[in-house]
Each structure stands twice: as C-alpha cells, then as structure tokens.
Scaffold this motif. Structure first.
Motif: not given
Lengths: 248, 248
Positions: A204-227
């Motif tokens: 995210v780039r903005s005039s108030a600052g720059d941000y970076r969010i990294t997600h390594e999601n693991r699947p839920s017990p049913n792997p088709r859903t993001s936990y």
C-alpha cells in the motif's frame, strides 16, 4: 449474558467453525443449505428469516448472497457476508446499497483472508496505489511442468483478475471495496516453484506512509477454505457484544 | 443526513485532522483543553459532557484519558481513545471495564499507528507469538555518534518497553490489548543508521498462518503525531454511520 440468535446461510465447513468460535455467545441457531448437512443447528427446508433471529450470516457462496441478501435487508436484519465476490456484480451491489439506504440493516464484509484493511480504511483517499501480489505453487495454477524460476503469470486490473482467478475472487473484491477505486489496484499473480502454499502480499502506497502486509495462510481443517477468512467472520460477529473494542 | 455531535478532549493537531476528515458528518463540536487553542469548535472552560453530545473523542494524551474516561461512561456516552497508553495502568483499566459492564457506553481503541489488528483479532487464541520490531534512526534514540551497522538496542517484554520507550507507548499498549497476553509479545528496538524514519514491523505467528506487517509511517503536518494514528481514529468514528462496513 446476552445471546445472539443467528441464521447461517450455508451448513459447511465455515458454519462449523462459526459454531465453535462463537459458542459462548450464540443462542438459537438456524441454518439453510441446499441439503441438510448435519450441522448442530435447526435446519430450514426453505429460506426464510425466523422471527427470533437477530442476524444472518452468509457462509455459502456468491450465489447465496445474490439470492438472499435483499430478503435479509427487507426483514430488517444485519447481514454478514463472507462471499464478497457477489459484490463484483455492480448492478446487484447498487440495488443492495439502495435498499440499505431505506432500511435499518447493516451489511458487514469482514477482512476475510487478507488483513491490514484497517490501514487501507484509515488512509482512504490518500492511498495512491495498492498491489496485491498472489504467489502460488505452479501446480495450483494448473501447470504440470514448470521450471525452477518464479514467473509473473498475470498482471492487470482487478476486474480481469476476478474473471481469471475465480478462486481468489473474495480477496480481490474485498480489497476493491476497501480501496473503492479499481484504478488504484494492481494485481499480480506469480507462479513460484519454491513455495508449497499461497503467499498473498499487499503493498500500500500513500501520502501518509507505505505499508506491506504478507500473509502465509494455512488452510482450515477443510483445505478449500481459508481458515483466516472464517476466523475473521467470527471475529467480526463477536464485535457486536464488545464494550471495549480494539482495532479498526 | 445524520450528523454526529462530538466533544473532543484535546484541541491540537489530531483534533484539527479530525475536524477536516469528518467534516461531512460532524454537527456541533465542542473541545476541552487546558488552554484555548483556536480550534474551530466551541471551547469548554471546564470538563463536562454537554447534553447534545453523542460521542466523546480523546486526542489529548494519557493523562486526559485517566482523568475523564470514567466521567464519559457515567454520562452514558461512547468514548474513542487514541492515547491507549492509559490502559497500561492496570488498576485504571480494570475500574473502567467494571464501569463499562454497568453502562450503555462503549470504548473504542482504533488501530492507531499500526495496522493488521484485524488479523490479530481474527486469530485470537491461535496466536502463538507476536514480534513488534521498531527500527529507528540512531539519533531519535539519543545516539550522537553511531557506527554504520544496525544494532538491537532493546529486546524484551512489552511492560519493560513501555517504560523505556514512552514515545511508542500507544503502539505497544494497543498491540497488547489486541493480543491480550503480554507473554506472547516480544518487543525489539533496532537502531538503524540506514533509515531516516521509523519502520515498525509486526510479525505474527499462529496455527492458522504467519503474517508480517511493515509500516513506514510518514509524520503528519505536525511531525510529533503519527498521521496514520489520527486517520485511524477518524476512520473508526466514521464507521458509526456506515451501513455497508468493510473490514474488521
């Protein structure tokens, strides 16, 4: 303690996670699905909002939102939506927003499988650009053979990404709803043979600052859903009763 | 359109940003400060919650929260708090939480100068550990001379960090309120001669996935205030009137 009576649209994996996560605050729970799934809640044969229900929670899919959202608003109940991909249908969204104007209801779209929307919301019009970089194992993109080097396999607008990568439509649309301007969003899909699970990155780039969010999601017990998506929905519902609200 | 009447505790830089950001939704605005600052709002000589005020917003400092929060709850109004550092005083927090139980009020603590609290909230008890890594230019840590290599100058518990780095107390305490368990938080302060502005990094480990949020905040027009913190407060207040709520 106050209890929440809920109607779940959907009786699958996410509904199960909700029942577990919210057991301390749920009262009467109904669910509606195209078939009875054995969820520990009262099954409705046809869609209706029972009198004693406080909120309706969609955890079924885009079609369910399109079919039932208006009825929920007409019944004057709040609606929680996990399949935000439904809002990619502009005509549907506009009809819903018009209906919202004349109702007492609210629609909640939780952050879902991405986070940092608190930052994007706060920055608002100061956001100059957002990159959503989805890094995936080549096999999950349908490659049977792939070299050892990572490769950008898509770069473009969110509208195009929604069509080409329907499995990530909810993430893309929730981001679009938060940023409110598709021209400020750039989507990149990278096939990366060095990883085993998806890694989603928001820059995210903005005039108030720059941000970076990294997600390594693991699947839920049913792997088709993001936990994380399911937990985010639960956390959003939990806020209803909180008197000391942190974040947002 | 519905308008919000507000009492601002504090008449400085953040109050100014709020007036600007929320001009579309604010009705009558009062402010209370130890001296009149010329804010475009009605100045109160002594602290009281006027009859026609809907919400109270603290943007003054920790002491203001400690002095006036209870009175706001007794007056039955919702309170928005930017100086979350006040909640590091456990006895004060407990008294406040007891008072909340018996009131109709809510207290809102926005994400402030950090983001990704939507992720931490959603993960809840699944969070196994959070690192808050604050990277700072050596001069801002009081070093007059410093080599060219970065160096960890503090590593420890959040309670200790709060005492040693009072300028970051709000970030540390908001994180603590979100994680709810100081034993799962590790704070690291790095003096880094290669940077000119603070970089805050949150690393979240959990059974549902691993997350990293990097913040390069720019200061607001008044450099002592984090711009993102002020904007986050405004965004939190804006949610009150939203019927279509994205994120959280």
């Amino acid at each position: 303690m106050e209890k929440l009576n809920a109607l779940l649209i959907g009786g699958g994996n996410i509904a199960r996670i909700l029942l577990e996560e919210l057991c301390h605050m749920l009262g009467k729970v109904y669910y509606f699905d195209f078939r009875k799934t054995g969820l520990e809640a009262e099954y409705l044969e046809s869609f209706e909002v029972p009198e004693d229900v406080d909120v309706v929670v969609e955890c079924a899919g885009i079609e369910a939102v399109k079919q039932h959202a208006l009825e929920v608003l007409k019944a004057g109940r709040d609606l929680y939506v996990i399949s935000s991909g439904a809002f990619a249908y502009t005509e549907f969204l506009e009809r819903l927003l018009r209906e919202l104007e004349n109702s007492e209801s609210k629609i909640f779209v939780p952050s879902g499988a991405i986070g940092g929307l608190d930052i994007i919301r706060a920055l608002g019009k100061r956001v100059s650009g957002v990159d959503l970089i989805m890094r995936k194992p080549p096999v999950s993109l349908g490659y049977k053979e792939f070299g050892s080097q990572q490769r950008v396999v898509f770069e473009g607008r969110v509208e195009e990404a929604i069509e080409k990568f329907p499995q990530n439509v909810n993430v893309a649309v929730t981001l679009l709803l938060a940023v409110r301007d598709s021209k400020r969003i750039n989507i990149r899909v990278i096939a990366d043979p060095s990883i085993e699970r998806n890694i989603h990155e928001l820059v995210v780039r903005s005039s108030a600052g720059d941000y970076r969010i990294t997600h390594e999601n693991r699947p839920s017990p049913n792997p088709r859903t993001s936990y994380l998506a399911a937990l985010s929905l639960a956390s959003c519902i939990e806020k209803r009763f909180e008197r000391f609200v942190v974040g947002g």
